[in-house]
Scaffold this motif. Structure first.
Motif, mmCIF file in Angstrom:
data_model
loop_
_atom_site.group_PDB
_atom_site.id
_atom_site.type_symbol
_atom_site.label_atom_id
_atom_site.label_comp_id
_atom_site.label_asym_id
_atom_site.label_seq_id
_atom_site.Cartn_x
_atom_site.Cartn_y
_atom_site.Cartn_z
ATOM 1 N N PRO A 1 -33.233 65.704 -55.744
ATOM 2 C CA PRO A 1 -32.777 64.338 -55.435
ATOM 3 C C PRO A 1 -31.913 63.692 -56.505
ATOM 4 N N TYR A 2 -32.058 64.092 -57.776
ATOM 5 C CA TYR A 2 -31.279 63.441 -58.836
ATOM 6 C C TYR A 2 -29.833 63.928 -58.883
ATOM 7 N N PHE A 3 -29.457 64.818 -57.971
ATOM 8 C CA PHE A 3 -28.051 65.205 -57.821
ATOM 9 C C PHE A 3 -27.386 64.417 -56.695
ATOM 10 N N SER A 4 -28.067 63.391 -56.193
ATOM 11 C CA SER A 4 -27.529 62.582 -55.097
ATOM 12 C C SER A 4 -26.395 61.693 -55.582
ATOM 13 N N ARG A 5 -25.389 61.511 -54.729
ATOM 14 C CA ARG A 5 -24.240 60.667 -55.068
ATOM 15 C C ARG A 5 -24.417 59.231 -54.586
ATOM 16 N N GLY A 6 -25.461 58.958 -53.846
ATOM 17 C CA GLY A 6 -25.715 57.618 -53.342
ATOM 18 C C GLY A 6 -27.171 57.480 -52.957
ATOM 19 N N ILE A 7 -27.603 56.233 -52.689
ATOM 20 C CA ILE A 7 -29.016 55.994 -52.422
ATOM 21 C C ILE A 7 -29.446 56.561 -51.078
ATOM 22 N N LYS A 8 -28.552 56.590 -50.102
ATOM 23 C CA LYS A 8 -28.913 57.182 -48.810
ATOM 24 C C LYS A 8 -29.161 58.680 -48.968
ATOM 25 N N GLU A 9 -28.301 59.327 -49.731
ATOM 26 C CA GLU A 9 -28.504 60.752 -49.975
ATOM 27 C C GLU A 9 -29.782 60.982 -50.773
ATOM 28 N N PHE A 10 -30.068 60.086 -51.718
ATOM 29 C CA PHE A 10 -31.291 60.207 -52.509
ATOM 30 C C PHE A 10 -32.517 60.248 -51.604
ATOM 31 N N TRP A 11 -32.562 59.348 -50.630
ATOM 32 C CA TRP A 11 -33.733 59.290 -49.757
ATOM 33 C C TRP A 11 -33.750 60.394 -48.714
ATOM 34 N N ILE B 1 -26.599 47.666 -48.587
ATOM 35 C CA ILE B 1 -25.241 47.408 -49.077
ATOM 36 C C ILE B 1 -24.463 48.690 -49.361
ATOM 37 N N SER B 2 -25.132 49.839 -49.342
ATOM 38 C CA SER B 2 -24.441 51.090 -49.672
ATOM 39 C C SER B 2 -23.574 51.552 -48.509
ATOM 40 N N THR B 3 -22.570 52.314 -48.836
ATOM 41 C CA THR B 3 -21.662 52.870 -47.830
ATOM 42 C C THR B 3 -21.680 54.394 -47.902
ATOM 43 N N LYS B 4 -21.211 55.020 -46.839
ATOM 44 C CA LYS B 4 -21.187 56.474 -46.788
ATOM 45 C C LYS B 4 -20.166 57.029 -47.777
ATOM 46 N N LYS B 5 -20.578 58.058 -48.507
ATOM 47 C CA LYS B 5 -19.706 58.661 -49.510
ATOM 48 C C LYS B 5 -18.723 59.644 -48.874
ATOM 49 N N GLU B 6 -17.520 59.656 -49.419
ATOM 50 C CA GLU B 6 -16.519 60.623 -48.957
ATOM 51 C C GLU B 6 -16.905 62.027 -49.406
ATOM 52 N N GLU B 7 -16.626 62.994 -48.555
ATOM 53 C CA GLU B 7 -17.005 64.370 -48.862
ATOM 54 C C GLU B 7 -16.100 64.991 -49.923
ATOM 55 N N SER B 8 -14.796 64.878 -49.751
ATOM 56 C CA SER B 8 -13.836 65.521 -50.653
ATOM 57 C C SER B 8 -13.334 64.511 -51.680
ATOM 58 N N VAL B 9 -13.933 64.559 -52.860
ATOM 59 C CA VAL B 9 -13.535 63.667 -53.948
ATOM 60 C C VAL B 9 -13.442 64.492 -55.231
ATOM 61 N N PRO B 10 -12.685 64.021 -56.230
ATOM 62 C CA PRO B 10 -12.587 64.744 -57.500
ATOM 63 C C PRO B 10 -13.950 64.901 -58.171
ATOM 64 N N LEU B 11 -14.074 65.931 -58.983
ATOM 65 C CA LEU B 11 -15.330 66.210 -59.670
ATOM 66 C C LEU B 11 -15.768 65.026 -60.523
ATOM 67 N N ARG C 1 -15.325 61.906 -60.098
ATOM 68 C CA ARG C 1 -15.912 60.843 -59.278
ATOM 69 C C ARG C 1 -17.309 61.233 -58.800
ATOM 70 N N ARG C 2 -17.485 62.490 -58.444
ATOM 71 C CA ARG C 2 -18.811 62.951 -58.017
ATOM 72 C C ARG C 2 -19.822 62.771 -59.130
ATOM 73 N N VAL C 3 -19.417 63.149 -60.350
ATOM 74 C CA VAL C 3 -20.317 63.018 -61.497
ATOM 75 C C VAL C 3 -20.645 61.552 -61.752
ATOM 76 N N LEU C 4 -19.638 60.690 -61.680
ATOM 77 C CA LEU C 4 -19.851 59.261 -61.918
ATOM 78 C C LEU C 4 -20.790 58.673 -60.865
ATOM 79 N N GLU C 5 -20.576 59.005 -59.609
ATOM 80 C CA GLU C 5 -21.443 58.481 -58.547
ATOM 81 C C GLU C 5 -22.878 58.977 -58.707
ATOM 82 N N THR C 6 -23.020 60.223 -59.138
ATOM 83 C CA THR C 6 -24.356 60.778 -59.360
ATOM 84 C C THR C 6 -25.057 60.058 -60.499
#
Length: 477
Positions: free
Chosen positions: A272-282, A345-355, A357-362
């Motif tokens: 779970p700690y590799f999630s990019r957003g709270i929806k993915e976390f849950w 308040i969270s929104t769906k994360k884009e699938e194809s993003v630079p590395l 950005r993925r690291v920052l969101e995580t």
């Protein structure tokens, strides 16, 4: 015995040795007997309470199926659920509810002392209560039939009391579990092997990492004012890892024990700690609880098939229930509310993003989850605020503060070595889970650990395991 992981595994070995010697048709009954003995080790009265609740829900399930009209089915549904919830309320929430009402009356100028019940919370009551409710609800909704006869009753009692999962889940669904019992659990070499590997993985998380961090977390959270702000920040992050390794470690061990006994169980954690957003976390954290709340709280409230405002209220209500389920304390409710608002308040994360950005969101997601864990860990809302205030106002990266922030690990000159060892094992776990999330999938279906990881974790448990520490954290929830 129930709080000692090694004794529990020794108990498993004894059960498994007999289990595969008896005919398949008797294995269900052996599991029930073993689960009853395991539960009795925590107190005979607890078995009477849980067994009585299970028998009542078994009877109510049959009545729901037999009822000829929707109205009668609903009557029996609530007749089955309300007594079960009543027992949960008395043992877990009565003091909290009465104390909260007394506090509100005191604010209104109406004093008076609140009655207090001195009752020990039965082992696993939050977990088996949810199992019973889902069983009854599924019969009412036509998703499954009631269990019938002596064999059906035995299978249902085994499902409720199954000893690997009674302490901290996972919250297994009845149809999947009971069906396997009716078929007669059998030996599957691959499933047996996967089970042993999961047990090793769980021991590594629990004994090597979670127990190693427990002393530091307890010391700093117990007296945050005695340490620098940096220590509070470190304790918050270490608690995130401790809780994850403790609970996911238990889940791995419980699922592995079931696998050894020929029973397949669903996944409960998925890095779970590799999630990019709270929806993915849950979708990755405590998966069995998340699924239960979705199916039996969120969807019955209307889910997303209602107005936008009502949908947001449904999300918030579901997470408030999650918080209250974890414990009878306003800090748990606030923790649930924080996650509910964040999900809204969270929104769906884009699938194809630079590395990057993925690291920052995580990292942002992990830091937000860690902040919420402070309220989960603190004894009260006030202590959580005090902890966070001290972490911010007294934060410094001076050499002295860094020294004093590492000191709580051992309280002597060995603290630096202990700190580096803990960080080293956390890094190993990071590498393993990174491989699980981003690496190539194993070609051999069913593999949990590669030979190299299996060797590393086994050696780590034997040489660096912290044994004799307290029981599993989630057993308290």
């Amino acid at each position: 015995m129930v709080s000692n992981i090694m004794l529990t595994l020794a108990f498993l070995v004894g059960v498994a040795a007999v289990y595969y010697l008896v005919p398949r048709r008797f294995r269900q009954w052996l599991l029930l007997l073993a689960s009853m003995l395991f539960y009795v080790s925590a107190g005979p009265w607890m078995l009477v309470l849980s067994g009585g609740s299970a028998l009542w829900s078994f009877y109510a399930g049959a009545k729901i199926e037999q009822a000829e009209t929707k109205e009668k089915k609903k009557v029996w549904l609530w007749a089955g659920i309300l007594p079960i919830l009543g027992v949960l309320f008395v043992y877990k929430y009565f003091n909290f509810f009465v104390g909260s009402v007394a506090a509100l009356l005191a604010l209104a100028g109406l004093g008076g002392s609140a009655p207090v019940l001195s009752l020990a919370v039965p082992m696993g009551i939050s977990y088996y209560t949810f199992k019973m409710i889902s069983f009854l609800a599924d019969i009412y909704l036509g998703k499954r039939g009631a269990e019938r006869g002596l064999e059906g009753c035995g299978a249902y009692l085994t499902y409720i009391l199954f000893f690997p999962q009674i302490l901290s889940g996972p919250i297994e669904r009845s149809e999947h579990f009971i069906e396997q019992l009716h078929e007669g659990p059998t030996y599957h070499a691959e499933l047996f092997s996967v089970g042993l590997q999961r047990i090793v993985l769980g021991l590594f998380k629990k004994i090597v990492i979670a127990n190693r961090l427990a002393g530091y977390v307890d010391a700093v959270f117990g007296a945050p004012e005695s340490y620098p702000g940096l220590a509070c920040v470190m304790a918050a992050f270490f608690y995130s890892f401790q809780l994850y390794c403790d609970f996911s470690g238990y889940s791995d061990i419980a699922i592995g024990m079931a696998n050894v006994l020929g029973i397949d169980s669903g996944q409960n954690f998925d890095c779970p700690y590799f999630s990019r957003g709270i929806k993915e976390f849950w979708s990755r954290w405590h998966i069995s609880l998340s699924g239960w709340l979705k199916d039996y709280i969120y969807i019955p409230l209307g889910g997303n098939r209602v107005s936008p405002v009502r949908h947001r209220l449904n999300v918030l209500a579901t997470f408030l229930v999650s918080g209250l389920w974890h414990g009878a304390n306003w800090s748990f409710v606030i923790w649930g509310g924080m996650h509910g608002l964040w999900n809204i308040i969270s929104t769906k994360k884009e699938e194809s993003v630079p590395l990057a950005r993925r690291v920052l969101e995580t990292l942002i997601t992990f830091c937000g989850v860690t902040l919420a864990w402070v309220f989960f860990r603190a004894e009260s809302f006030g202590k959580a605020l005090g902890f966070l205030t001290h972490a911010v106002t007294c934060f410094s990266l001076s050499y002295v503060d860094i020294q004093n922030s590492i000191l709580p690990f051992t309280g002597d000159n060995t603290c630096a070595a202990y700190f580096l060892t803990a960080c080293g094992f956390l890094f190993l776990l990071f590498l393993y889970e990174r491989g699980q999330v981003y690496g190539k999938k194993e070609k051999r279906e069913g593999m949990v650990l590669s030979s190299a990881w299996l060797a590393v974790m086994l050696v780590s448990v034997v040489l660096f395991g912290v044994f004799g520490a307290s029981g599993f954290l989630y057993a308290n929830f």
